[in-house]
Design an enzyme around this catalytic site. Structure first.
Site, PDB file in Angstrom:
ATOM      1  N   HIS A 382       0.809  -1.207   0.000  1.00  0.00           N
ATOM      2  CA  HIS A 382       0.000   0.000   0.000  1.00  0.00           C
ATOM      3  C   HIS A 382       0.850   1.270   0.000  1.00  0.00           C
ATOM      4  O   HIS A 382       0.346   2.379  -0.231  1.00  0.00           O
ATOM      5  CB  HIS A 382      -0.925   0.008   1.221  1.00  0.00           C
ATOM      6  CG  HIS A 382      -2.257   0.656   0.969  1.00  0.00           C
ATOM      7  ND1 HIS A 382      -2.443   1.602  -0.006  1.00  0.00           N
ATOM      8  CD2 HIS A 382      -3.474   0.505   1.574  1.00  0.00           C
ATOM      9  CE1 HIS A 382      -3.706   2.008   0.005  1.00  0.00           C
ATOM     10  NE2 HIS A 382      -4.350   1.342   0.952  1.00  0.00           N
ATOM     11  N   ASP A 386      -2.300   2.252  -4.568  1.00  0.00           N
ATOM     12  CA  ASP A 386      -3.540   2.663  -3.908  1.00  0.00           C
ATOM     13  C   ASP A 386      -4.593   1.569  -4.058  1.00  0.00           C
ATOM     14  O   ASP A 386      -4.537   0.726  -4.964  1.00  0.00           O
ATOM     15  CB  ASP A 386      -4.058   3.964  -4.508  1.00  0.00           C
ATOM     16  CG  ASP A 386      -3.123   5.130  -4.243  1.00  0.00           C
ATOM     17  OD1 ASP A 386      -2.455   5.107  -3.184  1.00  0.00           O
ATOM     18  OD2 ASP A 386      -3.042   6.037  -5.089  1.00  0.00           O
TER      19      ASP A 386
END
Length: 411
Positions: A382, A386
Site C-alpha cells: 500500500h 492505492d
C-alpha cells in the site's frame, strides 16, 4: 597430479553456502563429471562435480560447514587407481575409521548418516554399509528406512498375544505412554524462506483485495482444445496457469505501479514483465521466474512452468532461475485452498493468488445458476499501490479470464 575441487562462484545475492551432502568419501574413486558434493545456498542447492577422473584424497569442508564462493572443498588425485595401489589405502583405513566412530559401536558413519541415525534412533548394526570399509552412507540409511517402512507388519504376534489376557478390554489409547519429540535443524533454504516471509510482513504495508471469477468460459475452452493443444505442442498440457500469466501481463501493462518496486526512496518502474511462479518442493516454496513473459504464448508459458517445476523438484534450478521477477502468481488451489492472503515477495509490490475452483450458486440475470467459481486474491504494498489501482488491476484480470478472447486480442 592433485586437483583442487572448489565451491561454485556465488552471485552477489548469495553471501555463502553450506555443505549439504558428500556423495563421495575420502579414498573413493570418482569419474569425470560425477556428482561429488551438494552446496545448499539461501535459494538453491548447487551441485559440484568431479573435474577429472581420479581419487578423492582429502575432504576439507565437512557436511554442515559454511563455505564461501570458490572456497576449496576437497583435493582430487588425477588418474584411475591401479590394481596394486587400490587395496593399500583400504587396509590402512579401518583403524582410524573405527576410532573416529567409536561412539556408534565401531560402525563407520558419515555426518549425514549419523544425523539420520540419531533422528530415527536406528540400530546401526542392522544396516549394511556400501561405502569404503563398510562405511554406512546416507543412501544406505534411506534405503534401509524405505525397506523397513514398506515391509508388511507381522501378523502372528498379535494372534499369539490375544488369548493371554482375554478379560482385559481393548483400550483405544496407545498403551506405550511415550510422547515422542524429534528436533531437527532447519535447512538453510527453509530458514531463508522464513526470514524473507517475516521481513515481508514487517517491512511492507501489505494489504489484500479479493474478487471472484467465473471459470466456465475458460474451462469450456480448455475442454474443447486440450487434446489438440497437446498434440500440436509436443505433449504440453493445457492448464490454467498459462492464461492467468498472460492475463497478469496484460493487466500489468495497464497498471505499471503493480509491476514496480521500491528501492529506498525511489520507485523503479519496470518496462518488462518477468513473472515469478510459486512452486512447492520438499524443501519449501521456491519462485522461479519466467523472463519476458509478455512475449510468451500460452503454450510457451505452460511448457516453461512444467520445466521449472520438474527442475525445482529435482533441485536443478540455478541462481539465475530464481533471481529477479517483477510480479508473482501463486496457485494454492492445486492443494485445495479455497481462500488465502498470499504474502509479498519483496522487492515486488504485488502477488496474485489463485484458488480452488468450486461450484457455487450465483445470481445471473435474475436467475440462480450453478457456476464454477474461483476466488482471486491480490496482495499489494500500500506504500506504492492505492486501493483503487489494486481493485482495478484485479478486475482487469477477472475480465480477461471470463472472456479469454480478450487475452489474444489484447482488449
Amino acid at each position: 597430479m592433485a586437483i583442487e575441487i572448489k565451491a561454485p562462484a556465488f552471485p552477489e545475492s548469495v553471501a555463502d553456502g553450506e555443505v549439504a551432502t558428500w556423495h563421495k568419501q575420502e579414498g573413493e574413486q570418482v569419474e569425470r563429471d560425477e556428482l561429488i558434493v551438494e552446496i545448499e545456498t539461501d535459494k538453491v542447492v548447487m551441485e559440484v562435480v568431479a573435474p577429472e577422473t581420479g581419487t578423492l584424497t582429502r575432504i576439507l569442508a565437512k557436511e554442515g560447514e559454511t563455505v564461501q564462493s570458490e572456497q576449496v572443498l576437497a583435493q582430487l588425485e588425477q588418474g584411475a587407481a591401479t590394481g596394486a595401489a587400490a587395496p593399500a589405502p583400504a587396509q590402512a583405513a579401518p583403524a582410524p575409521a573405527a576410532a573416529e566412530d567409536d561412539a556408534e559401536g565401531d560402525v563407520p558413519l558419515g555426518p549425514a548418516a549419523r544425523q539420520l541415525v540419531e533422528e530415527h534412533q536406528l540400530d546401526v548394526s542392522q544396516i549394511p554399509g556400501s561405502g569404503k570399509n563398510g562405511r554406512i552412507t546416507k543412501e544406505d540409511i534411506l534405503k534401509y528406512l524405505k525397506e523397513r517402512d514398506s515391509a508388511p507388519a507381522p501378523s502372528p504376534a498379535p494372534a499369539a498375544k490375544a488369548p493371554a489376557s482375554p478379560a482385559v478390554p481393548e483400550s483405544p489409547v496407545q498403551p506405550s505412554g511415550e510422547r515422542v519429540e524429534r528436533r531437527v535443524p532447519m535447512t538453510r533454504m527453509r530458514a531463508k524462506i522464513a526470514e524473507r516471509l517475516l521481513d515481508a510482513t514487517q517491512s511492507t504495508a501489505m494489504l489484500t483485495t479479493f474478487n471472484e471469477v467465473n471459470m466456465a468460459p475458460l474451462m469450456a475452452l480448455r475442454s474443447k482444445y486440450k487434446d489438440q493443444f497437446s498434440e500440436v505442442h509436443n505433449g504440453t498440457r493445457l492448464g490454467f496457469m498459462g492464461f492467468f500469466v498472460r492475463a497478469a501481463c496484460e493487466a500489468l501493462k495497464r497498471f505499471p505501479a503493480v509491476n514496480a518496486s521500491i528501492d529506498g526512496n525511489d520507485i523503479v518502474y519496470h518496462g518488462y514483465q518477468d513473472i515469478g511462479v510459486a512452486v512447492s518442493t520438499t524443501d519449501g516454496l521456491v519462485v522461479p521466474v519466467l523472463r519476458d513473459a509478455d512475449f510468451m504464448s500460452v503454450a510457451d508459458i505452460e511448457a516453461a512452468i512444467r520445466d521449472l517445476g520438474v527442475r525445482a523438484r529435482d533441485k536443478k534450478l540455478t541462481i539465475d532461475d530464481m533471481t529477479g521477477g517483477t510480479f508473482t502468481v501463486s496457485n494454492g488451489g492445486v492443494f485445495g485452498s479455497l481462500l488465502s492472503t498470499p504474502i509479498l515477495n519483496p522487492p515486488q509490490t504485488g502477488i496474485l493468488g489463485m484458488h480452488k475452483i468450486q461450484e457455487r450458486p450465483m445470481a445471473v440475470d435474475g436467475q440462480v445458476v450453478i457456476l464454477p467459481m474461483m476466488y482471486l486474491a491480490l496482495s499489494y504494498d500500500h506504500r506504492l499501490i492505492d486501493g483503487k489501482t489494486a481493485v482495478q488491476f484485479l478486475v482487469a484480470i477477472k475480465d480477461l479470464i471470463e472472456d479469454p478472447a480478450r487475452i489474444l486480442l489484447q482488449l
